[in-house]
Design a protein around this motif. Structure first.
Motif, PDB file in Angstrom:
ATOM      1  N   GLU A  63       0.844  -1.209   0.000  1.00  0.00           N
ATOM      2  CA  GLU A  63       0.000   0.000   0.000  1.00  0.00           C
ATOM      3  C   GLU A  63       0.877   1.256   0.000  1.00  0.00           C
ATOM      4  OE1 GLU A  63      -3.408  -2.550   2.297  1.00  0.00           O
ATOM      5  OE2 GLU A  63      -2.548  -0.829   3.355  1.00  0.00           O
ATOM      6  N   HIS A  64       2.025   1.181   0.668  1.00  0.00           N
ATOM      7  CA  HIS A  64       2.989   2.287   0.574  1.00  0.00           C
ATOM      8  C   HIS A  64       3.485   2.458  -0.861  1.00  0.00           C
ATOM      9  CE1 HIS A  64       4.280   2.594   5.097  1.00  0.00           C
ATOM     10  NE2 HIS A  64       3.064   3.054   4.853  1.00  0.00           N
ATOM     11  N   GLY A  65       3.538   1.354  -1.610  1.00  0.00           N
ATOM     12  CA  GLY A  65       3.921   1.447  -3.022  1.00  0.00           C
ATOM     13  C   GLY A  65       2.925   2.312  -3.796  1.00  0.00           C
ATOM     14  N   TYR A 106      -8.380   3.931   4.555  1.00  0.00           N
ATOM     15  CA  TYR A 106      -8.180   2.482   4.639  1.00  0.00           C
ATOM     16  C   TYR A 106      -6.813   2.143   5.258  1.00  0.00           C
ATOM     17  CZ  TYR A 106      -6.961  -2.218   3.206  1.00  0.00           C
ATOM     18  OH  TYR A 106      -6.501  -3.519   3.203  1.00  0.00           O
ATOM     19  N   HIS A 107      -5.722   2.455   4.564  1.00  0.00           N
ATOM     20  CA  HIS A 107      -4.382   2.069   5.033  1.00  0.00           C
ATOM     21  C   HIS A 107      -4.072   2.662   6.420  1.00  0.00           C
ATOM     22  CE1 HIS A 107       0.020   1.475   4.810  1.00  0.00           C
ATOM     23  NE2 HIS A 107       0.089   2.704   5.291  1.00  0.00           N
ATOM     24  N   GLU A 108      -4.272   3.962   6.568  1.00  0.00           N
ATOM     25  CA  GLU A 108      -3.935   4.587   7.860  1.00  0.00           C
ATOM     26  C   GLU A 108      -4.894   4.137   8.952  1.00  0.00           C
ATOM     27  OE1 GLU A 108      -3.580   8.801   7.063  1.00  0.00           O
ATOM     28  OE2 GLU A 108      -1.582   8.523   6.206  1.00  0.00           O
ATOM     29  N   LEU A 110      -6.079   1.130   9.175  1.00  0.00           N
ATOM     30  CA  LEU A 110      -5.535  -0.161   9.628  1.00  0.00           C
ATOM     31  C   LEU A 110      -4.431   0.075  10.650  1.00  0.00           C
ATOM     32  CD1 LEU A 110      -5.080  -2.333   6.372  1.00  0.00           C
ATOM     33  CD2 LEU A 110      -6.926  -2.469   8.049  1.00  0.00           C
ATOM     34  N   GLU A 111      -3.525   1.010  10.317  1.00  0.00           N
ATOM     35  CA  GLU A 111      -2.418   1.301  11.245  1.00  0.00           C
ATOM     36  C   GLU A 111      -2.970   1.787  12.595  1.00  0.00           C
ATOM     37  OE1 GLU A 111       0.851   2.579   7.812  1.00  0.00           O
ATOM     38  OE2 GLU A 111      -0.161   4.133   8.957  1.00  0.00           O
ATOM     39  N   GLU A 112      -3.974   2.673  12.518  1.00  0.00           N
ATOM     40  CA  GLU A 112      -4.507   3.269  13.747  1.00  0.00           C
ATOM     41  C   GLU A 112      -5.331   2.273  14.569  1.00  0.00           C
ATOM     42  OE1 GLU A 112      -6.561   6.828  12.485  1.00  0.00           O
ATOM     43  OE2 GLU A 112      -4.725   7.638  11.588  1.00  0.00           O
ATOM     44  N   ARG A 181       9.936   5.313   7.758  1.00  0.00           N
ATOM     45  CA  ARG A 181      10.070   4.922   9.159  1.00  0.00           C
ATOM     46  C   ARG A 181       9.140   3.740   9.482  1.00  0.00           C
ATOM     47  NH1 ARG A 181      12.957   8.061  12.905  1.00  0.00           N
ATOM     48  NH2 ARG A 181      13.511   9.267  11.057  1.00  0.00           N
ATOM     49  N   GLU A 182       7.938   3.778   8.906  1.00  0.00           N
ATOM     50  CA  GLU A 182       7.029   2.643   9.132  1.00  0.00           C
ATOM     51  C   GLU A 182       7.610   1.366   8.523  1.00  0.00           C
ATOM     52  OE1 GLU A 182       2.721   4.940   9.498  1.00  0.00           O
ATOM     53  OE2 GLU A 182       3.275   4.067   7.557  1.00  0.00           O
ATOM     54  N   ASP A 183       8.131   1.465   7.290  1.00  0.00           N
ATOM     55  CA  ASP A 183       8.668   0.278   6.610  1.00  0.00           C
ATOM     56  C   ASP A 183       9.875  -0.319   7.334  1.00  0.00           C
ATOM     57  OD1 ASP A 183       6.815   0.392   4.589  1.00  0.00           O
ATOM     58  OD2 ASP A 183       8.136   1.379   3.139  1.00  0.00           O
ATOM     59  N   LEU A 186       8.608   0.449  12.295  1.00  0.00           N
ATOM     60  CA  LEU A 186       7.326   0.021  12.882  1.00  0.00           C
ATOM     61  C   LEU A 186       6.903  -1.363  12.406  1.00  0.00           C
ATOM     62  CD1 LEU A 186       5.122   1.499  14.769  1.00  0.00           C
ATOM     63  CD2 LEU A 186       3.734   1.433  12.685  1.00  0.00           C
ATOM     64  N   PHE A 187       6.864  -1.566  11.086  1.00  0.00           N
ATOM     65  CA  PHE A 187       6.369  -2.850  10.578  1.00  0.00           C
ATOM     66  C   PHE A 187       7.282  -4.019  10.986  1.00  0.00           C
ATOM     67  CE2 PHE A 187       4.242  -0.463   6.757  1.00  0.00           C
ATOM     68  CZ  PHE A 187       3.358   0.142   7.640  1.00  0.00           C
ATOM     69  N   PRO A 188       8.626  -3.862  10.891  1.00  0.00           N
ATOM     70  CA  PRO A 188       9.470  -4.984  11.337  1.00  0.00           C
ATOM     71  C   PRO A 188       9.290  -5.310  12.826  1.00  0.00           C
ATOM     72  CG  PRO A 188      10.749  -3.497   9.958  1.00  0.00           C
ATOM     73  CD  PRO A 188       9.436  -2.813  10.234  1.00  0.00           C
TER      74      PRO A 188
HETATM   75 FE   LIG Z   1       1.629   3.688   6.377  1.00  0.00          FE
END
Ligand SMILES: [Fe+2]
Ligand SMILES: [Fe+2]
Length: 244
Positions: A63-65, A106-108, A110-112, A181-183, A186-188
């Protein structure tokens, strides 16, 4: 005091509300309940099943793509504004709509809803989560400005184009470090705040939510929408970016 005479009228080609309107609903219309097969997936059932099983991190990163490709569209509009070249504002308005519907709503979300609370509960990366959340809010305000100014009817004066250029610059400046920073952080770290079982389950939950909102295979439809905007803007052909 700003002279709003005709010689101040600028770059952005006037497009009627109708022409903008024709494109914008197309985003919604292109996400039907019963999807057309994506050209790369035609007759490839195994690949479809594989797509259903991606991990939460892979889902968020692809989604970042999409976000990155919209940032390239924003870059190109900033270049056109700086060069005082005309352009069709409906492409930018549609790009901002994809940001709003696919990234922000949608994407944000999910993060929230799924990531940030789990990091807070575990007491990990809390300061980063606070910053990311504040940036989501700031991003929504910038998107509203970009969307409004791209709708051309109001973009008649130098002051408006400067406002639009400032909003695009601020959005680009914030989202590149935000998603990087998320990639990379946060995500790892997400696996460390949930059990393996919960991690796998969330991957399925994300896909289910994507299907609910955008129809089956909705990610690929959004990618096709972005590609369509790139083609209208003349930045679709990847080979043009290879140094000669
Ligand atoms: Fe994101
Ligand atoms: Fe984010």
């Amino acid at each position: 005091m700003l002279d709003r005479s005709s010689n101040r009228r600028i770059f952005l080609q006037r497009t009627s509300a109708a022409s903008v309107g024709l494109l914008l609903p197309a985003f919604g219309l292109a996400l039907p309940q019963k999807p057309l097969p994506h050209k790369d997936n035609e007759g490839d059932k195994g690949k479809d099943e594989e797509n259903d099983k991606i991990s939460p991190a892979e889902d968020l990163m692809r989604e970042h793509g999409v976000l990155n490709r919209i940032l390239l569209i924003y870059d190109e509009h900033l270049r056109l504004l700086t060069a005082k070249q005309t352009f069709d504002g409906s492409v930018l308005a549609s790009a901002a709509d994809i940001i709003r519907r696919f990234i922000e709503e949608y994407h944000e979300k999910l993060e929230e809803d799924f990531l940030f609370p789990r990091f807070r509960k575990a007491g990990k990366l809390v300061s980063l989560v606070d910053t990311l959340l504040a940036q989501h809010k700031a991003g929504r305000e910038l998107t509203a400005q970009i969307r409004e100014l791209a709708s051309t009817a109001t973009l008649k004066y130098v002051s408006d184009t400067e406002k639009l250029a400032d909003a695009l610059r601020a959005f680009l400046r914030m989202y590149r470090p935000h998603e990087a920073r998320e990639d990379t952080v946060l995500f790892p770290a997400f696996r460390s705040v949930v059990s393996p079982h919960e991690y796998d389950g969330l991957g399925e939950d994300f896909e289910k939510k994507e299907d609910e909102l955008f129809g089956e295979d909705g990610f690929f439809k959004v990618v096709d929408q972005v590609a369509g905007l790139e083609k209208r803007l003349g930045i679709f052909e990847l080979a043009q970016f290879t140094p000669r």
